[in-house]
Motif scaffolding. Sequence first.
Motif, PDB file in Angstrom:
ATOM      1  N   GLY A  99       0.975  -1.065   0.097  1.00  0.00           N
ATOM      2  CA  GLY A  99       0.203   0.152  -0.226  1.00  0.00           C
ATOM      3  C   GLY A  99       1.022   1.043   0.011  1.00  0.00           C
ATOM      4  N   SER A 100       2.293   1.048   0.366  1.00  0.00           N
ATOM      5  CA  SER A 100       2.894   2.333   0.170  1.00  0.00           C
ATOM      6  C   SER A 100       4.326   2.184  -1.351  1.00  0.00           C
ATOM      7  CB  SER A 100       3.516   3.060   1.614  1.00  0.00           C
ATOM      8  OG  SER A 100       4.900   3.656   1.683  1.00  0.00           O
ATOM      9  N   ILE A 101       4.250   2.999  -2.252  1.00  0.00           N
ATOM     10  CA  ILE A 101       5.314   2.509  -2.317  1.00  0.00           C
ATOM     11  C   ILE A 101       6.524   3.568  -2.155  1.00  0.00           C
ATOM     12  CG2 ILE A 101       6.549   4.227  -4.859  1.00  0.00           C
ATOM     13  CD1 ILE A 101       3.565   3.675  -5.890  1.00  0.00           C
ATOM     14  N   LYS A 102       6.354   4.590  -0.839  1.00  0.00           N
ATOM     15  CA  LYS A 102       7.472   5.107  -0.872  1.00  0.00           C
ATOM     16  C   LYS A 102       8.026   3.777   0.586  1.00  0.00           C
ATOM     17  CE  LYS A 102       9.293   8.584   2.250  1.00  0.00           C
ATOM     18  NZ  LYS A 102       9.050  10.064   2.616  1.00  0.00           N
ATOM     19  N   PHE A 103       7.356   2.999   0.964  1.00  0.00           N
ATOM     20  CA  PHE A 103       8.411   2.449   1.752  1.00  0.00           C
ATOM     21  C   PHE A 103       8.495   0.672   1.279  1.00  0.00           C
ATOM     22  CE2 PHE A 103       7.488  -1.846   4.827  1.00  0.00           C
ATOM     23  CZ  PHE A 103       7.975  -1.585   5.938  1.00  0.00           C
ATOM     24  N   LYS A 104       7.999   0.461   0.197  1.00  0.00           N
ATOM     25  CA  LYS A 104       8.758  -0.246  -0.909  1.00  0.00           C
ATOM     26  C   LYS A 104       9.985  -0.098  -1.609  1.00  0.00           C
ATOM     27  CE  LYS A 104       7.851  -3.493  -4.646  1.00  0.00           C
ATOM     28  NZ  LYS A 104       6.507  -3.965  -5.704  1.00  0.00           N
ATOM     29  N   LYS A 105       9.857   1.255  -1.435  1.00  0.00           N
ATOM     30  CA  LYS A 105      11.050   1.538  -2.248  1.00  0.00           C
ATOM     31  C   LYS A 105      12.584   1.354  -1.314  1.00  0.00           C
ATOM     32  CE  LYS A 105       9.360   3.787  -6.678  1.00  0.00           C
ATOM     33  NZ  LYS A 105       9.466   5.177  -7.056  1.00  0.00           N
ATOM     34  N   LEU A 106      12.016   2.406  -0.695  1.00  0.00           N
ATOM     35  CA  LEU A 106      12.935   2.021   0.435  1.00  0.00           C
ATOM     36  C   LEU A 106      13.367   0.291   1.376  1.00  0.00           C
ATOM     37  CD1 LEU A 106      11.682   4.822   3.145  1.00  0.00           C
ATOM     38  CD2 LEU A 106      13.396   5.026   1.698  1.00  0.00           C
ATOM     39  N   MET A 107      12.293  -0.574   1.703  1.00  0.00           N
ATOM     40  CA  MET A 107      12.273  -1.744   1.705  1.00  0.00           C
ATOM     41  C   MET A 107      13.766  -2.664   0.789  1.00  0.00           C
ATOM     42  SD  MET A 107      11.575  -2.272   4.835  1.00  0.00           S
ATOM     43  CE  MET A 107      11.673  -3.629   4.684  1.00  0.00           C
ATOM     44  N   MET A 108      13.348  -2.229  -0.628  1.00  0.00           N
ATOM     45  CA  MET A 108      14.067  -2.515  -1.779  1.00  0.00           C
ATOM     46  C   MET A 108      15.320  -2.111  -2.247  1.00  0.00           C
ATOM     47  SD  MET A 108      12.059  -4.922  -3.716  1.00  0.00           S
ATOM     48  CE  MET A 108      12.083  -5.031  -5.300  1.00  0.00           C
ATOM     49  N   ALA A 109      15.518  -0.974  -1.554  1.00  0.00           N
ATOM     50  CA  ALA A 109      17.048  -0.090  -1.430  1.00  0.00           C
ATOM     51  C   ALA A 109      17.602  -0.759   0.004  1.00  0.00           C
ATOM     52  CB  ALA A 109      16.978   1.528  -1.747  1.00  0.00           C
ATOM     53  N   GLY A 110      17.163  -1.091   0.075  1.00  0.00           N
ATOM     54  CA  GLY A 110      17.949  -1.935   1.397  1.00  0.00           C
ATOM     55  C   GLY A 110      18.499  -0.737   2.928  1.00  0.00           C
ATOM     56  N   ASN A 111      17.226   0.207   2.355  1.00  0.00           N
ATOM     57  CA  ASN A 111      17.577   1.700   3.713  1.00  0.00           C
ATOM     58  C   ASN A 111      16.278   1.409   5.007  1.00  0.00           C
ATOM     59  OD1 ASN A 111      16.980   4.414   4.638  1.00  0.00           O
ATOM     60  ND2 ASN A 111      17.466   5.314   2.233  1.00  0.00           N
ATOM     61  N   TYR A 112      16.770   0.654   5.564  1.00  0.00           N
ATOM     62  CA  TYR A 112      15.641   0.172   6.771  1.00  0.00           C
ATOM     63  C   TYR A 112      15.863   1.534   7.469  1.00  0.00           C
ATOM     64  CZ  TYR A 112      16.356  -4.313   4.687  1.00  0.00           C
ATOM     65  OH  TYR A 112      16.915  -4.850   3.402  1.00  0.00           O
ATOM     66  N   GLY A 113      16.641   1.967   8.211  1.00  0.00           N
ATOM     67  CA  GLY A 113      16.244   2.955   8.818  1.00  0.00           C
ATOM     68  C   GLY A 113      15.151   4.609   8.759  1.00  0.00           C
ATOM     69  N   GLU A 114      15.290   4.688   6.849  1.00  0.00           N
ATOM     70  CA  GLU A 114      14.153   5.558   6.726  1.00  0.00           C
ATOM     71  C   GLU A 114      13.051   4.737   6.643  1.00  0.00           C
ATOM     72  OE1 GLU A 114      14.848   8.096   3.077  1.00  0.00           O
ATOM     73  OE2 GLU A 114      16.315   7.811   3.438  1.00  0.00           O
ATOM     74  N   ALA A 115      12.821   3.355   6.436  1.00  0.00           N
ATOM     75  CA  ALA A 115      11.317   2.949   6.289  1.00  0.00           C
ATOM     76  C   ALA A 115      10.931   2.818   8.195  1.00  0.00           C
ATOM     77  CB  ALA A 115      11.877   1.434   6.168  1.00  0.00           C
ATOM     78  N   MET A 116      11.594   2.209   9.180  1.00  0.00           N
ATOM     79  CA  MET A 116      11.645   2.735  10.202  1.00  0.00           C
ATOM     80  C   MET A 116      11.291   3.902  10.996  1.00  0.00           C
ATOM     81  SD  MET A 116      11.353   0.900  13.386  1.00  0.00           S
ATOM     82  CE  MET A 116      12.750   0.007  13.428  1.00  0.00           C
ATOM     83  N   ASP A 117      11.868   4.837  10.134  1.00  0.00           N
ATOM     84  CA  ASP A 117      11.147   6.606  10.549  1.00  0.00           C
ATOM     85  C   ASP A 117       9.989   7.145   9.844  1.00  0.00           C
ATOM     86  OD1 ASP A 117      13.836   6.801  11.564  1.00  0.00           O
ATOM     87  OD2 ASP A 117      14.544   8.572   9.575  1.00  0.00           O
TER      88      ASP A 117
END
Length: 83
Positions: free
Chosen positions: A43-61
């Motif tokens: 449901g969230s393209i932004k969250f999916k892109k962060l997870m795909m890029a391995g940017n877990y810190g921003e996903a946690m934010d």
Amino acid sequence: RALPPQRRPKMWLSGLEDLVVDDVVNHLGMPFLNVGERCNIAGSIKFKKLMMAGNYGEAMDIAKQQVVDGAHVIDINVDDGML
């Protein structure tokens, strides 16, 4: 026969463990739980892109901001079949 005494309603939710909500109520006195839903790759393209890029810190934010905004529970969906 007398009716049983009225008790304050409770909300039972299931997940890995039971969650009984009886201390958070809305203006009617009924159980209320605000669920944050932005940590969802479906449901969230932004969250999916962060997870795909391995940017877990921003996903946690994203999850942290939902708590700041009033979420009692965070619904996290990282179904690997959708990545």
